[in-house]
Design an enzyme around this catalytic site. Structure first.
Site, PDB file in Angstrom:
ATOM      1  N   ARG A  58      12.603  -1.030 -12.988  1.00  8.57           N
ATOM      2  CA  ARG A  58      12.911  -2.483 -12.941  1.00  8.57           C
ATOM      3  C   ARG A  58      12.374  -3.382 -13.894  1.00  8.57           C
ATOM      4  O   ARG A  58      11.420  -3.416 -14.578  1.00  8.57           O
ATOM      5  CB  ARG A  58      12.306  -3.032 -11.290  1.00  8.57           C
ATOM      6  CG  ARG A  58      12.939  -2.405 -10.260  1.00  8.57           C
ATOM      7  CD  ARG A  58      12.241  -2.867  -8.951  1.00  8.57           C
ATOM      8  NE  ARG A  58      11.089  -2.197  -8.782  1.00  8.57           N
ATOM      9  CZ  ARG A  58       9.793  -2.842  -9.197  1.00  8.57           C
ATOM     10  NH1 ARG A  58       9.823  -4.220  -9.491  1.00  8.57           N
ATOM     11  NH2 ARG A  58       8.648  -2.251  -9.111  1.00  8.57           N
TER      12      ARG A  58
ATOM     13  N   TYR B 195      19.798   0.918 -13.361  1.00 14.17           N
ATOM     14  CA  TYR B 195      18.478   1.814 -13.124  1.00 14.17           C
ATOM     15  C   TYR B 195      17.972   1.405 -11.715  1.00 14.17           C
ATOM     16  O   TYR B 195      17.689   0.037 -11.491  1.00 14.17           O
ATOM     17  CB  TYR B 195      17.645   1.940 -13.995  1.00 14.17           C
ATOM     18  CG  TYR B 195      16.480   3.190 -13.762  1.00 14.17           C
ATOM     19  CD1 TYR B 195      16.866   4.323 -14.507  1.00 14.17           C
ATOM     20  CD2 TYR B 195      15.567   2.976 -12.998  1.00 14.17           C
ATOM     21  CE1 TYR B 195      16.163   5.351 -14.293  1.00 14.17           C
ATOM     22  CE2 TYR B 195      14.670   3.972 -12.849  1.00 14.17           C
ATOM     23  CZ  TYR B 195      15.179   5.347 -13.350  1.00 14.17           C
ATOM     24  OH  TYR B 195      14.277   6.347 -13.279  1.00 14.17           O
TER      25      TYR B 195
ATOM     26  N   LYS C 234      16.022  -3.071  -3.164  1.00 14.46           N
ATOM     27  CA  LYS C 234      15.317  -4.131  -3.497  1.00 14.46           C
ATOM     28  C   LYS C 234      15.615  -5.601  -3.218  1.00 14.46           C
ATOM     29  O   LYS C 234      15.296  -6.436  -2.644  1.00 14.46           O
ATOM     30  CB  LYS C 234      14.392  -4.039  -4.731  1.00 14.46           C
ATOM     31  CG  LYS C 234      13.541  -2.570  -4.785  1.00 14.46           C
ATOM     32  CD  LYS C 234      12.532  -2.650  -3.857  1.00 14.46           C
ATOM     33  CE  LYS C 234      11.942  -1.203  -3.298  1.00 14.46           C
ATOM     34  NZ  LYS C 234      11.109  -0.470  -4.240  1.00 14.46           N
TER      35      LYS C 234
ATOM     36  N   HIS D 131       7.671  -3.823   2.002  1.00 10.22           N
ATOM     37  CA  HIS D 131       7.835  -2.865   1.103  1.00 10.22           C
ATOM     38  C   HIS D 131       6.830  -1.566   1.593  1.00 10.22           C
ATOM     39  O   HIS D 131       5.663  -1.554   1.182  1.00 10.22           O
ATOM     40  CB  HIS D 131       7.199  -3.155  -0.090  1.00 10.22           C
ATOM     41  CG  HIS D 131       7.508  -2.211  -1.414  1.00 10.22           C
ATOM     42  ND1 HIS D 131       6.629  -2.198  -2.652  1.00 10.22           N
ATOM     43  CD2 HIS D 131       8.245  -1.185  -1.601  1.00 10.22           C
ATOM     44  CE1 HIS D 131       7.026  -1.341  -3.292  1.00 10.22           C
ATOM     45  NE2 HIS D 131       7.955  -0.490  -2.762  1.00 10.22           N
TER      46      HIS D 131
ATOM     47  N   SER E  33       4.650  -0.375  -5.939  1.00  7.09           N
ATOM     48  CA  SER E  33       5.414   0.694  -6.683  1.00  7.09           C
ATOM     49  C   SER E  33       4.677   1.797  -7.172  1.00  7.09           C
ATOM     50  O   SER E  33       3.771   1.493  -8.002  1.00  7.09           O
ATOM     51  CB  SER E  33       6.290   0.137  -7.457  1.00  7.09           C
ATOM     52  OG  SER E  33       7.016  -0.988  -6.925  1.00  7.09           O
TER      53      SER E  33
ATOM     54  N   CYS F 137       2.558   3.988  -5.939  1.00 10.27           N
ATOM     55  CA  CYS F 137       0.928   4.158  -5.532  1.00 10.27           C
ATOM     56  C   CYS F 137       0.953   4.664  -4.335  1.00 10.27           C
ATOM     57  O   CYS F 137      -0.381   4.672  -3.514  1.00 10.27           O
ATOM     58  CB  CYS F 137       0.519   2.516  -5.165  1.00 10.27           C
ATOM     59  SG  CYS F 137       0.315   1.679  -6.865  1.00 10.27           S
TER      60      CYS F 137
ATOM     61  N   ASP G 265       9.806   3.638   1.864  1.00 14.40           N
ATOM     62  CA  ASP G 265       9.811   2.494   0.986  1.00 14.40           C
ATOM     63  C   ASP G 265       9.947   1.137   1.480  1.00 14.40           C
ATOM     64  O   ASP G 265       9.369   0.124   1.067  1.00 14.40           O
ATOM     65  CB  ASP G 265      10.732   2.796  -0.251  1.00 14.40           C
ATOM     66  CG  ASP G 265      10.703   1.846  -1.562  1.00 14.40           C
ATOM     67  OD1 ASP G 265       9.692   1.893  -1.910  1.00 14.40           O
ATOM     68  OD2 ASP G 265      11.604   1.214  -1.814  1.00 14.40           O
TER      69      ASP G 265
ATOM     70  N   ARG H 146      13.039   9.901 -11.448  1.00  6.70           N
ATOM     71  CA  ARG H 146      13.263   9.623  -9.831  1.00  6.70           C
ATOM     72  C   ARG H 146      14.068  10.742  -9.489  1.00  6.70           C
ATOM     73  O   ARG H 146      15.108  11.333 -10.226  1.00  6.70           O
ATOM     74  CB  ARG H 146      13.908   8.513  -9.655  1.00  6.70           C
ATOM     75  CG  ARG H 146      12.912   7.280  -9.914  1.00  6.70           C
ATOM     76  CD  ARG H 146      11.958   6.670  -9.024  1.00  6.70           C
ATOM     77  NE  ARG H 146      11.156   5.598  -9.303  1.00  6.70           N
ATOM     78  CZ  ARG H 146      10.466   4.981  -8.267  1.00  6.70           C
ATOM     79  NH1 ARG H 146      10.478   5.246  -7.008  1.00  6.70           N
ATOM     80  NH2 ARG H 146       9.484   4.195  -8.754  1.00  6.70           N
TER      81      ARG H 146
END
Ligand code: GTP
Ligand code: SPV
Ligand code: MN
Length: 602
Positions: free
Chosen positions: A74, A202, A211, A231, A253, A255, A280, A372
């Site tokens: 991002r 992406y 998001k 989130h 993100s 974590c 998420d 990913r």
């Protein structure tokens, strides 16, 4: 996949025509979510090189996609919230006036799809039949985006059924453009329920249901409608007495949300069972019984690959052995993927994430740190039977976690909803590869929502307090930190499955059991309150993990003062009060009252 003729919905047709007039695609295809459509998209992508076939004997239905080398995460500096009033976007967002944003992007979108196919993808966020679910339509010129949206959302009929004749859908316009960061923008228009994204293929930049819609636009809507778009992972834990508990966890993100959502209980703690609801995003609403209910709006997992192994996350590792899109991982000669942290040792030779020859002697990583996997939720062995419950699951505890080498203990408990909201609002974390920029830099990330809150975060904090006030039985709120290190930089806590030991204490506290000592920052477990059965962790390490050093907190308080000032009058008073209260408590911990008394007496 059919030509646009199959598109019956008048509102969608009208918008598709407008976009086509601007972007001028060669062809318009309407996506129905069918298997035939998937096969066609895959065949076309293999032909163009957008996908590389992985070893179909070993990993059926798995493919590799390599993104443009400058398009790997991002890009928050190119992400905007475009509201009429700048203050509504807040200091937490880049802002542009809506008319200026349209003027800036129209030339970039004009003719952008010439020579390309435009795909129209109707999708549903949330379980079919749920009154909380929302419809979006993504127009894109990327087959990879279509294939990803088909995994991450419910594409086709479920979306059209939910929409009916209504015109209430999020307009998500996406084009790869020329993939240059110089001509890349991710623009949100909450006032018109629209997203325009160009120049990136992406993740969160391009899969606009995630998001952009389910967090930034949804958070705006949630504020208006009295709920929360967060989130957060959603985890169901069955205890040895067969009682189910639900925990929602906000971590920035990369974590640890995916890993916690699929946690495998340690053998030494028999009788515990994990069920995964989400990894998420959580949409949370007060229920009529005064509890907070959570729904996962997604249908798949877009997870961090590096570090995923049989040892750390066997559930995820098994889940990605079939029907999975891999992005930016390394490729072994036998056509299987590899990455740093894989159980297999580094291959003698491979192709790195950019397709360049790689050997263990290479100084660069084989897989991109933000590589990913994209996998259907139904492939997760621990997927919760409540995954599609239209009313969601009742949350017992909310945890805020972050990556912090120092200061923050393994776990501590907020005194109540207001103090818990303060704990979330003051979250900071060391940056990761999920967004472009330096890694490992400490930055503020309130509620792990800094990059995702679609409006002024001062108002968002107030909204958290307002939602809490509606809950007769609010979840208890905790902070956790799996990432505290010792002087030599080693993680003190084993993490992953062993995090259950911390969750067990959290659930104990929710039920009025579990031993904690009150400290200036909240209740912290005593060194023996966390179950260490079968764990090789010394008392000294445990003490270090749980240590609250008031001197270290002086710096934190100064940082919080900056946060208070940044939001000025929009920072809710109760959070200022919590901040002042913390400062007072830390101060008196540094200068114990009895010491003051003695001093003044001499
Ligand atoms: P996003 O998808 O970016 O929102 O990330 P996420 O929060 O779902 O993070 P994820 O669970 O994918 O973890 C990211 C990285 O942290 C991976 O490399 C994991 O291996 C690592 N990680 C996750 N949990 C733990 C833990 O308990 N301890 C340690 N040391 N590392 C962890
Ligand atoms: C994150 O960065 O928090 C993610 C990946 O979950 S992305 O979809 O790219 O935002
Ligand atoms: Mn995320």
């Amino acid at each position: 996949m059919t030509d646009k003729g199959a598109l019956k919905h008048a509102g969608i047709r009208k918008w598709v025509d407008e976009v086509a007039a601007m972007t001028r695609p060669d062809r318009i295809l309407f996506c129905d979510g069918s298997d035939a459509e998937r096969d066609e998209l895959i065949a076309d992508s293999l032909a163009t090189g957008e996908l590389i076939e992985l070893n179909q004997q070993k990993m059926p239905g798995c493919y590799l996609h390599r993104s443009a080398p400058h398009d790997v995460a991002r890009t928050e500096h190119l992400t905007y919230v475009c509201t009429a009033a700048k203050d509504d976007a807040g200091p937490n967002n880049n802002w542009m006036a809506p008319a200026d944003a349209v003027a800036r992007l129209t030339p970039l979108f004009s003719g952008a799809m010439q020579g390309r196919t435009m795909y129209v993808v109707p999708f549903l966020m949330g379980p079919p039949g749920s009154r909380f679910s929302k419809v979006g339509v993504e127009i894109t010129d990327s087959k990879y985006v279509v294939l990803s949206m088909r995994i991450m959302t419910r594409v086709g009929q479920p979306a059209l059924d939910h929409l009916g004749a209504s015109d209430d859908f999020t307009r998500c316009l996406h084009s790869l453009g020329d993939l240059s960061p110089d001509r890349r923008f991710i623009m949100h228009f909450p006032e018109t329920n629209t997203v325009w994204s160009i120049g990136s293929g992406y993740g969160g930049n391009a899969l606009l249901g995630k998001k952009c819609m389910a967090l930034r636009l949804a958070s705006w809507l949630a504020k208006k409608e009295g709920w929360l778009a967060e989130h957060m992972l959603i985890l169901g834990l069955e205890d040895p007495q067969k009682r189910m508990h639900y925990i929602a966890g906000a971590f920035p993100s990369a974590c640890g949300k995916t890993n916690m959502a699929m946690l495998v209980p340690p053998k030494a703690l028999p009788g515990w069972k994990t069920t995964t609801v989400g990894d998420d995003i959580a949409w949370l609403r007060p229920g009529s019984d005064g509890r907070l209910y959570a729904v996962n709006p997604e249908a798949g997992f877009f997870g961090v690959v590096p570090g995923t192994s049989r040892r750390t996350n066997p559930t995820a590792f098994d889940m990605i052995q079939r029907n999975t899109l891999f992005t930016n991982v390394a490729l072994r000669p036998d056509g299987t993927p590899w990455w740093e942290g894989h159980d297999d040792p580094a291959p003698a030779q491979a192709l790195d994430w950019q397709g360049r020859p790689w050997t263990p002697a290479s100084t660069e990583k084989a897989a991109h740190p933000n590589s990913r996997f994209t996998t259907p939720a139904t492939q997760c062995a621990t997927l919760s039977p409540e995954f599609e419950n239209p009313e969601g699951v009742p949350i017992d505890a909310i945890i805020f976690g972050a990556r912090r080498q120092r200061r923050i203990p393994l776990v501590f408990e907020g005194r109540n909803w207001q103090h818990g909201t303060f704990l979330g609002a003051t979250l900071s974390s060391e940056t990761t590869a999920a967004a472009t920029g330096k890694v490992g830099v400490l930055r503020r990330d309130p509620m792990a929502m800094w990059p995702f809150c679609g409006y002024n975060m001062g108002d968002y904090f107030q909204h958290w307090l307002d939602v809490g006030a509606k809950l007769a039985r609010p979840p208890k709120i905790f902070r956790v930190n799996w990432f505290r290190t010792n002087e030599s930089g080693r993680f003190l806590w084993p993490g992953f499955g062993d995090n259950l030991r911390v969750l067990k204490w959290i659930l104990d506290r929710c039920e009025g059991r579990g031993i904690g000592v009150e400290t200036a920052i909240g209740a912290v477990p005593t060194t023996d309150a966390i179950d260490r059965t079968g764990l090789n962790l010394t008392d000294a390490d445990m003490a270090e993990l749980l240590k609250v050093d008031p001197a270290e907190w002086v710096e934190a308080i100064a940082g919080q003062e900056e946060l208070m000032q940044m939001f000025g009058a929009r920072m809710p008073k109760p959070l200022r009060t919590e901040h002042e209260e913390l400062a007072r408590r830390i101060n008196s911990a540094i200068t114990p009252p009895d010491l003051v008394g003695r001093d003044s007496g001499t």
